[in-house]
Design a protein around this motif. Sequence first.
Motif, PDB file in Angstrom:
ATOM      1  N   LEU A   6       0.832  -1.212   0.000  1.00 64.00           N
ATOM      2  CA  LEU A   6       0.000   0.000   0.000  1.00 64.00           C
ATOM      3  C   LEU A   6       0.865   1.261   0.000  1.00 64.00           C
ATOM      4  N   PHE A   7       1.917   1.271   0.816  1.00 60.09           N
ATOM      5  CA  PHE A   7       2.829   2.423   0.831  1.00 60.09           C
ATOM      6  C   PHE A   7       3.491   2.606  -0.527  1.00 60.09           C
ATOM      7  N   GLN A   8       3.877   1.497  -1.143  1.00 64.86           N
ATOM      8  CA  GLN A   8       4.530   1.562  -2.444  1.00 64.86           C
ATOM      9  C   GLN A   8       3.582   2.148  -3.496  1.00 64.86           C
ATOM     10  N   SER A   9       2.351   1.731  -3.457  1.00 63.68           N
ATOM     11  CA  SER A   9       1.351   2.238  -4.399  1.00 63.68           C
ATOM     12  C   SER A   9       1.116   3.739  -4.183  1.00 63.68           C
ATOM     13  N   ALA A  10       0.979   4.151  -2.952  1.00 59.31           N
ATOM     14  CA  ALA A  10       0.763   5.570  -2.644  1.00 59.31           C
ATOM     15  C   ALA A  10       1.996   6.403  -2.982  1.00 59.31           C
ATOM     16  N   ALA A  11       3.174   5.859  -2.755  1.00 55.24           N
ATOM     17  CA  ALA A  11       4.416   6.582  -3.066  1.00 55.24           C
ATOM     18  C   ALA A  11       4.530   6.822  -4.565  1.00 55.24           C
ATOM     19  N   ALA A  39      11.292  11.385  -0.556  1.00 51.47           N
ATOM     20  CA  ALA A  39      10.287  11.974   0.336  1.00 51.47           C
ATOM     21  C   ALA A  39      10.679  13.395   0.733  1.00 51.47           C
ATOM     22  N   ALA A  40      11.968  13.607   0.989  1.00 49.65           N
ATOM     23  CA  ALA A  40      12.431  14.951   1.361  1.00 49.65           C
ATOM     24  C   ALA A  40      12.192  15.938   0.230  1.00 49.65           C
ATOM     25  N   PHE A  41      12.473  15.532  -0.998  1.00 51.21           N
ATOM     26  CA  PHE A  41      12.222  16.421  -2.134  1.00 51.21           C
ATOM     27  C   PHE A  41      10.735  16.670  -2.310  1.00 51.21           C
ATOM     28  N   ALA A  42       9.915  15.646  -2.109  1.00 47.88           N
ATOM     29  CA  ALA A  42       8.467  15.803  -2.256  1.00 47.88           C
ATOM     30  C   ALA A  42       7.920  16.760  -1.198  1.00 47.88           C
ATOM     31  N   VAL A  43       8.432  16.653   0.024  1.00 46.24           N
ATOM     32  CA  VAL A  43       7.976  17.510   1.116  1.00 46.24           C
ATOM     33  C   VAL A  43       8.438  18.952   0.914  1.00 46.24           C
ATOM     34  N   SER A  44       9.532  19.146   0.209  1.00 43.91           N
ATOM     35  CA  SER A  44      10.088  20.498   0.074  1.00 43.91           C
ATOM     36  C   SER A  44       9.419  21.314  -1.025  1.00 43.91           C
ATOM     37  N   GLN A  45       8.337  20.809  -1.606  1.00 47.87           N
ATOM     38  CA  GLN A  45       7.628  21.560  -2.639  1.00 47.87           C
ATOM     39  C   GLN A  45       6.894  22.741  -2.020  1.00 47.87           C
ATOM     40  N   PRO A  46       6.829  23.875  -2.708  1.00 44.68           N
ATOM     41  CA  PRO A  46       6.231  25.097  -2.166  1.00 44.68           C
ATOM     42  C   PRO A  46       4.788  24.958  -1.685  1.00 44.68           C
ATOM     43  N   GLU A  47       3.988  24.122  -2.329  1.00 47.21           N
ATOM     44  CA  GLU A  47       2.583  24.013  -1.939  1.00 47.21           C
ATOM     45  C   GLU A  47       2.390  23.384  -0.560  1.00 47.21           C
ATOM     46  N   VAL A  48       3.420  22.773  -0.013  1.00 44.16           N
ATOM     47  CA  VAL A  48       3.322  22.164   1.305  1.00 44.16           C
ATOM     48  C   VAL A  48       3.307  23.238   2.389  1.00 44.16           C
ATOM     49  N   GLY A  49       3.899  24.372   2.132  1.00 40.40           N
ATOM     50  CA  GLY A  49       4.041  25.425   3.147  1.00 40.40           C
ATOM     51  C   GLY A  49       5.487  25.489   3.575  1.00 40.40           C
ATOM     52  N   MET A  50       6.044  26.666   3.592  1.00 43.13           N
ATOM     53  CA  MET A  50       7.488  26.823   3.754  1.00 43.13           C
ATOM     54  C   MET A  50       8.032  26.236   5.049  1.00 43.13           C
ATOM     55  N   GLU A  51       7.419  26.532   6.197  1.00 42.27           N
ATOM     56  CA  GLU A  51       7.964  26.046   7.470  1.00 42.27           C
ATOM     57  C   GLU A  51       7.841  24.528   7.578  1.00 42.27           C
ATOM     58  N   ALA A  52       6.670  24.005   7.254  1.00 38.00           N
ATOM     59  CA  ALA A  52       6.473  22.552   7.322  1.00 38.00           C
ATOM     60  C   ALA A  52       7.395  21.846   6.341  1.00 38.00           C
ATOM     61  N   ALA A  53       7.529  22.410   5.152  1.00 38.93           N
ATOM     62  CA  ALA A  53       8.387  21.803   4.135  1.00 38.93           C
ATOM     63  C   ALA A  53       9.827  21.775   4.598  1.00 38.93           C
ATOM     64  N   SER A  54      10.301  22.867   5.147  1.00 36.04           N
ATOM     65  CA  SER A  54      11.681  22.955   5.598  1.00 36.04           C
ATOM     66  C   SER A  54      11.957  21.946   6.704  1.00 36.04           C
ATOM     67  N   ASN A  55      11.078  21.891   7.697  1.00 34.84           N
ATOM     68  CA  ASN A  55      11.271  20.961   8.811  1.00 34.84           C
ATOM     69  C   ASN A  55      11.181  19.513   8.361  1.00 34.84           C
ATOM     70  N   GLY A 115       3.063   9.915  -5.656  1.00 35.70           N
ATOM     71  CA  GLY A 115       3.707  11.144  -5.209  1.00 35.70           C
ATOM     72  C   GLY A 115       3.437  11.550  -3.772  1.00 35.70           C
ATOM     73  N   MET A 116       2.928  10.648  -2.965  1.00 39.08           N
ATOM     74  CA  MET A 116       2.632  10.979  -1.572  1.00 39.08           C
ATOM     75  C   MET A 116       3.906  10.870  -0.728  1.00 39.08           C
ATOM     76  N   ALA A 117       4.361  12.015  -0.229  1.00 44.92           N
ATOM     77  CA  ALA A 117       5.615  12.061   0.526  1.00 44.92           C
ATOM     78  C   ALA A 117       5.560  11.211   1.787  1.00 44.92           C
ATOM     79  N   ALA A 118       4.436  11.226   2.499  1.00 43.32           N
ATOM     80  CA  ALA A 118       4.326  10.445   3.739  1.00 43.32           C
ATOM     81  C   ALA A 118       4.456   8.952   3.436  1.00 43.32           C
ATOM     82  N   ALA A 119       3.862   8.518   2.333  1.00 39.38           N
ATOM     83  CA  ALA A 119       3.964   7.104   1.947  1.00 39.38           C
ATOM     84  C   ALA A 119       5.395   6.761   1.564  1.00 39.38           C
TER      85      ALA A 119
END
Length: 100
Positions: free
Chosen positions: A9-14, A49-65, A17-21
């Motif tokens: 399931l994680f592989q399918s979600a990943a 996952a780090a690159f996926a999370v660092s996308q601007p639409e995630v929100g700058m502070e959350a993305a950075s952390n 493009g789901m960063a958490a998966a």
Amino acid sequence: QDAETAFDLFQSAARQGMAAAESKLAEAYRDGHGVTQDLSRAVESFTKAAFAVSQPEVGMEAASNGASVLFIKALCLRQNITSPHAIASFIQRENQDSDG
């Protein structure tokens, strides 16, 4: 069996493009849950996952952390640092190096 199902399931979600998966996929590869342990793939998945999370639409502070944590996990695995104490020491050394 449940771990293998979760991995699938994680592989399918990943793949969608789901960063958490992707992060959970990395943990599964790192720990060998539901799949044969593969540290190279774990590093690759933490980095994705780090690159996926660092996308601007995630929100700058959350993305950075989020990206920082995932990159640290990838770096630690790449250097074969796995214990919580060793990871904390690695982060402390990196902070000292960047401060001066």
